[in-house]
Design a protein around this motif. Structure first.
Motif, PDB file in Angstrom:
ATOM      1  N   VAL A 192       0.856  -1.184   0.000  1.00  0.00           N
ATOM      2  CA  VAL A 192       0.000   0.000   0.000  1.00  0.00           C
ATOM      3  C   VAL A 192       0.890   1.232   0.000  1.00  0.00           C
ATOM      4  O   VAL A 192       1.670   1.453   0.938  1.00  0.00           O
ATOM      5  CB  VAL A 192      -0.933   0.030   1.226  1.00  0.00           C
ATOM      6  N   TRP A 193       0.802   2.029  -1.055  1.00  0.00           N
ATOM      7  CA  TRP A 193       1.571   3.275  -1.206  1.00  0.00           C
ATOM      8  C   TRP A 193       0.632   4.436  -0.935  1.00  0.00           C
ATOM      9  O   TRP A 193      -0.436   4.537  -1.542  1.00  0.00           O
ATOM     10  CB  TRP A 193       2.123   3.344  -2.624  1.00  0.00           C
ATOM     11  N   ILE A 194       1.018   5.343  -0.026  1.00  0.00           N
ATOM     12  CA  ILE A 194       0.213   6.534   0.275  1.00  0.00           C
ATOM     13  C   ILE A 194       1.113   7.757   0.228  1.00  0.00           C
ATOM     14  O   ILE A 194       2.260   7.727   0.687  1.00  0.00           O
ATOM     15  CB  ILE A 194      -0.490   6.402   1.644  1.00  0.00           C
ATOM     16  N   ASN A 195       0.585   8.836  -0.355  1.00  0.00           N
ATOM     17  CA  ASN A 195       1.305  10.105  -0.489  1.00  0.00           C
ATOM     18  C   ASN A 195       0.908  11.050   0.645  1.00  0.00           C
ATOM     19  O   ASN A 195      -0.279  11.197   0.938  1.00  0.00           O
ATOM     20  CB  ASN A 195       0.967  10.771  -1.818  1.00  0.00           C
ATOM     21  N   THR A 196       1.900  11.725   1.247  1.00  0.00           N
ATOM     22  CA  THR A 196       1.600  12.641   2.356  1.00  0.00           C
ATOM     23  C   THR A 196       2.161  14.041   2.110  1.00  0.00           C
ATOM     24  O   THR A 196       2.383  14.794   3.055  1.00  0.00           O
ATOM     25  CB  THR A 196       2.149  12.085   3.685  1.00  0.00           C
ATOM     26  N   MET A 197       2.383  14.402   0.831  1.00  0.00           N
ATOM     27  CA  MET A 197       3.009  15.697   0.554  1.00  0.00           C
ATOM     28  C   MET A 197       2.075  16.872   0.826  1.00  0.00           C
ATOM     29  O   MET A 197       2.503  17.902   1.307  1.00  0.00           O
ATOM     30  CB  MET A 197       3.503  15.759  -0.885  1.00  0.00           C
ATOM     31  N   TRP A 198       0.797  16.705   0.463  1.00  0.00           N
ATOM     32  CA  TRP A 198      -0.156  17.793   0.673  1.00  0.00           C
ATOM     33  C   TRP A 198      -1.550  17.224   0.877  1.00  0.00           C
ATOM     34  O   TRP A 198      -1.807  16.033   0.662  1.00  0.00           O
ATOM     35  CB  TRP A 198      -0.131  18.800  -0.475  1.00  0.00           C
ATOM     36  N   LYS A 199      -2.474  18.072   1.295  1.00  0.00           N
ATOM     37  CA  LYS A 199      -3.829  17.641   1.632  1.00  0.00           C
ATOM     38  C   LYS A 199      -4.560  17.147   0.385  1.00  0.00           C
ATOM     39  O   LYS A 199      -4.343  17.631  -0.713  1.00  0.00           O
ATOM     40  CB  LYS A 199      -4.603  18.790   2.276  1.00  0.00           C
ATOM     41  N   GLY A 200      -5.440  16.192   0.626  1.00  0.00           N
ATOM     42  CA  GLY A 200      -6.221  15.641  -0.458  1.00  0.00           C
ATOM     43  C   GLY A 200      -5.647  14.371  -1.037  1.00  0.00           C
ATOM     44  O   GLY A 200      -6.364  13.609  -1.693  1.00  0.00           O
ATOM     45  N   LEU A 201      -4.372  14.123  -0.814  1.00  0.00           N
ATOM     46  CA  LEU A 201      -3.772  12.867  -1.261  1.00  0.00           C
ATOM     47  C   LEU A 201      -4.073  11.745  -0.270  1.00  0.00           C
ATOM     48  O   LEU A 201      -4.231  10.587  -0.664  1.00  0.00           O
ATOM     49  CB  LEU A 201      -2.260  13.025  -1.419  1.00  0.00           C
ATOM     50  N   ALA A 202      -4.123  12.123   1.012  1.00  0.00           N
ATOM     51  CA  ALA A 202      -4.488  11.191   2.076  1.00  0.00           C
ATOM     52  C   ALA A 202      -5.213  11.997   3.150  1.00  0.00           C
ATOM     53  O   ALA A 202      -4.738  12.123   4.284  1.00  0.00           O
ATOM     54  CB  ALA A 202      -3.267  10.483   2.640  1.00  0.00           C
ATOM     55  N   MET A 203      -6.333  12.586   2.759  1.00  0.00           N
ATOM     56  CA  MET A 203      -7.119  13.470   3.626  1.00  0.00           C
ATOM     57  C   MET A 203      -6.230  14.600   4.162  1.00  0.00           C
ATOM     58  O   MET A 203      -5.552  15.265   3.400  1.00  0.00           O
ATOM     59  CB  MET A 203      -7.793  12.667   4.747  1.00  0.00           C
ATOM     60  N   GLU A 204      -6.198  14.766   5.475  1.00  0.00           N
ATOM     61  CA  GLU A 204      -5.397  15.824   6.092  1.00  0.00           C
ATOM     62  C   GLU A 204      -4.063  15.299   6.617  1.00  0.00           C
ATOM     63  O   GLU A 204      -3.326  16.033   7.270  1.00  0.00           O
ATOM     64  CB  GLU A 204      -6.174  16.437   7.280  1.00  0.00           C
ATOM     65  N   TYR A 205      -3.750  14.055   6.315  1.00  0.00           N
ATOM     66  CA  TYR A 205      -2.559  13.410   6.874  1.00  0.00           C
ATOM     67  C   TYR A 205      -1.332  13.791   6.038  1.00  0.00           C
ATOM     68  O   TYR A 205      -0.949  13.076   5.106  1.00  0.00           O
ATOM     69  CB  TYR A 205      -2.728  11.897   6.897  1.00  0.00           C
ATOM     70  N   THR A 206      -0.712  14.894   6.378  1.00  0.00           N
ATOM     71  CA  THR A 206       0.403  15.421   5.597  1.00  0.00           C
ATOM     72  C   THR A 206       1.725  15.300   6.357  1.00  0.00           C
ATOM     73  O   THR A 206       1.756  15.043   7.563  1.00  0.00           O
ATOM     74  CB  THR A 206       0.175  16.902   5.264  1.00  0.00           C
ATOM     75  N   ASP A 207       2.806  15.551   5.629  1.00  0.00           N
ATOM     76  CA  ASP A 207       4.129  15.609   6.257  1.00  0.00           C
ATOM     77  C   ASP A 207       4.156  16.657   7.363  1.00  0.00           C
ATOM     78  O   ASP A 207       4.643  16.403   8.470  1.00  0.00           O
ATOM     79  CB  ASP A 207       5.194  15.961   5.215  1.00  0.00           C
ATOM     80  N   GLU A 208       3.675  17.853   7.035  1.00  0.00           N
ATOM     81  CA  GLU A 208       3.753  18.953   8.002  1.00  0.00           C
ATOM     82  C   GLU A 208       2.889  18.678   9.223  1.00  0.00           C
ATOM     83  O   GLU A 208       3.283  19.004  10.351  1.00  0.00           O
ATOM     84  CB  GLU A 208       3.355  20.272   7.337  1.00  0.00           C
ATOM     85  N   ALA A 209       1.720  18.077   9.033  1.00  0.00           N
ATOM     86  CA  ALA A 209       0.901  17.711  10.188  1.00  0.00           C
ATOM     87  C   ALA A 209       1.622  16.673  11.040  1.00  0.00           C
ATOM     88  O   ALA A 209       1.567  16.713  12.274  1.00  0.00           O
ATOM     89  CB  ALA A 209      -0.451  17.182   9.719  1.00  0.00           C
TER      90      ALA A 209
END
Length: 466
Positions: free
Chosen positions: A255-272
């Motif tokens: 399972v590959w998930i992107n966390t660069m910005w919002k909308g790729l994995a809801m609000e789960y971002t790098d910065e968060a």
């Protein structure tokens, strides 16, 4: 020589030695697995216990221009097993690394990649970081796809973005350089089209992108399965992230998930994640089963993957670091704790006050900073000593701003804030070295009058150095 061929040769040598029965000839012993062998073997592991793999988005663009050879090397050095690159075709049929359709943002040239020759593109210089109109030029040039795969050869995988339309050309380069098993093709074609491409060569690695529109593709591949699914979602009710669907993916793939910005994995971002692991990487792994994360914060994710506490990331051990969030300015309102000159553009904290506190892809920062404004902070110093004062800032502009640090008894000389090439590209910049005594100090960060000011402030930090 491919891994399969190498293993066959080793097995043949062992069998021959056994048949000969000669006591004077030692049996062949397989060499320990290389770095790349370990990465490739890890990629093929899936399920609940699959170790987390890190993919660097456009390489390590914090240290070198995005999609440059240097960015690839830095990403690997910083802990990424996979480097994401973007591939496009030139007018004369060559493959080069470029995210956008044009070269305008990332180089000193203009025009569509498809309208330029390789010689024209090679004459251009790449801009720092994420590029942009005010990003400084570097000495780096646009790599060819072949140069990129030779750079990762034996060291890492490459994830091929923007490249499904030129997959045949990419495959030929990989075949010729002996690196087919180094490349992760990706796309969202029909299952039949993707399966037909995989069937060409058992070493082809393929990742299928699924979102709301094609979640029903999971589990329908005939024969050999994708090594991974890139799962894109913006709502926990999306079909591609339902427990049964994710379990079906893990049965055969990663399972590959992107966390660069919002909308790729809801609000789960790098910065968060940097604020609190429970706001980002932890639920991505624990709730949604990610075993591969694509990130813009390679070093931080590697630190967290190794068990590091993100509360301590970027700080010295013990009480040697003091961090002050930008939104934690002194109380008292305008003219006492701060001075703000323009109406609020956004407010996600301290709603009754006039400072622009915004959410930048998960980072809570003071934004829309303008000349003549200031922020007052109370700094509690636990130990007398010499401290390096720094700020985590972002800005696409150059210069981004000029500040002075007013400690009451004295004020610093003007300090330039340097471009980070993007509003969301935060980096730590050194401001001042200062001796501070134990106790509480007041610090006013003043945005100088008559200077261009347009940067974002995430936090201040004081690190004791002596």
């Amino acid at each position: 020589m491919t891994r399969k061929t190498r293993n066959v040769l080793i097995a043949t040598a062992l069998a021959a030695a056994a048949l000969a029965g000669s006591p004077t000839v030692a049996p062949a012993v397989a060499a320990p697995p290389s770095t790349f062998d370990r990465i490739h073997d890890t990629l093929l592991r899936h399920g609940q216990g699959a170790p987390l793999m890190i993919a660097a988005h456009r390489g390590q663009w914090r240290d070198a221009p995005e999609n440059s050879l240097a960015a690839i090397r830095h990403a690997i050095a910083d802990g990424a097993e996979i480097v994401e690159i973007d591939v496009r075709r030139t007018r004369d049929g060559h493959l080069v690394l470029m995210h956008d359709e044009t070269v305008d943002r990332t180089t000193d040239g203009t025009g569509r990649v498809a309208d330029l020759t390789l010689a024209q593109i090679k004459s251009l210089r790449l801009k720092q970081g994420l590029g942009g109109s005010q990003a400084p030029l570097t000495e780096h040039t646009v790599p060819t796809f072949e140069e990129a795969v030779r750079t990762v050869q034996g060291r890492a995988l490459v994830n091929l973005d923007k490249g499904w339309a030129v997959r045949e050309e990419m495959y030929e380069v990989l075949r010729r350089t002996g690196t087919v098993d180094h490349a992760l093709f990706k796309g969202s074609p029909t299952v039949a089209e993707a399966a037909a491409f995989m069937a060409r060569d058992p070493e082809i690695l393929y990742m299928h992108i699924v979102d709301d529109g094609n979640a029903d593709a999971v589990g329908t591949f005939p024969g050999r399965q994708p090594v991974a699914y890139e799962v894109v979602f913006d709502d926990p009710a999306d079909p591609q992230v339902q427990p049964a669907t994710l379990a079906k993916i893990r049965d055969t793939s990663r399972v590959w998930i992107n966390t660069m910005w919002k909308g790729l994995a809801m609000e789960y971002t790098d910065e968060a994640s940097l604020r609190d692991e429970r706001l980002g990487w932890r639920p991505v792994v624990k709730t949604y089963g990610a075993s591969m994360i694509q990130t813009d914060n390679v070093e931080a994710l590697d630190y967290w993957r190794d068990g590091g506490n993100l509360d301590h990331y970027g700080r010295q051990p013990g009480n040697r670091s003091i961090r002050i969030e930008a939104e934690d300015f002194a109380p008292g309102g305008d003219g006492v704790g701060y001075h703000d000159l323009d109406p609020n553009r956004c407010t996600v904290a301290r709603l009754d006050e006039g400072v622009d506190i915004c959410d930048l892809e998960g980072a809570i920062a003071v934004n829309w900073i303008r000349a003549g404004e200031w922020l007052k902070y109370r700094v509690s110093v636990p130990v007398t000593g010499v401290y390096d004062v720094s700020a985590r800032v972002s800005s696409p502009y150059s210069p981004a701003g000029t500040v002075t640090l007013d400690w009451g008894e004295d004020t610093s000389a003007p300090i330039r804030i340097v471009t980070t090439t993007h509003h969301e590209a935060f980096e730590v910049q050194h401001l001042q070295r200062r001796h501070l005594t134990k106790g509480t100090h007041e610090l006013v960060v003043r945005m100088n009058d008559n200077e261009f000011q347009n940067f974002n402030l995430d936090h201040l930090q004081l690190d004791r150095v002596g």
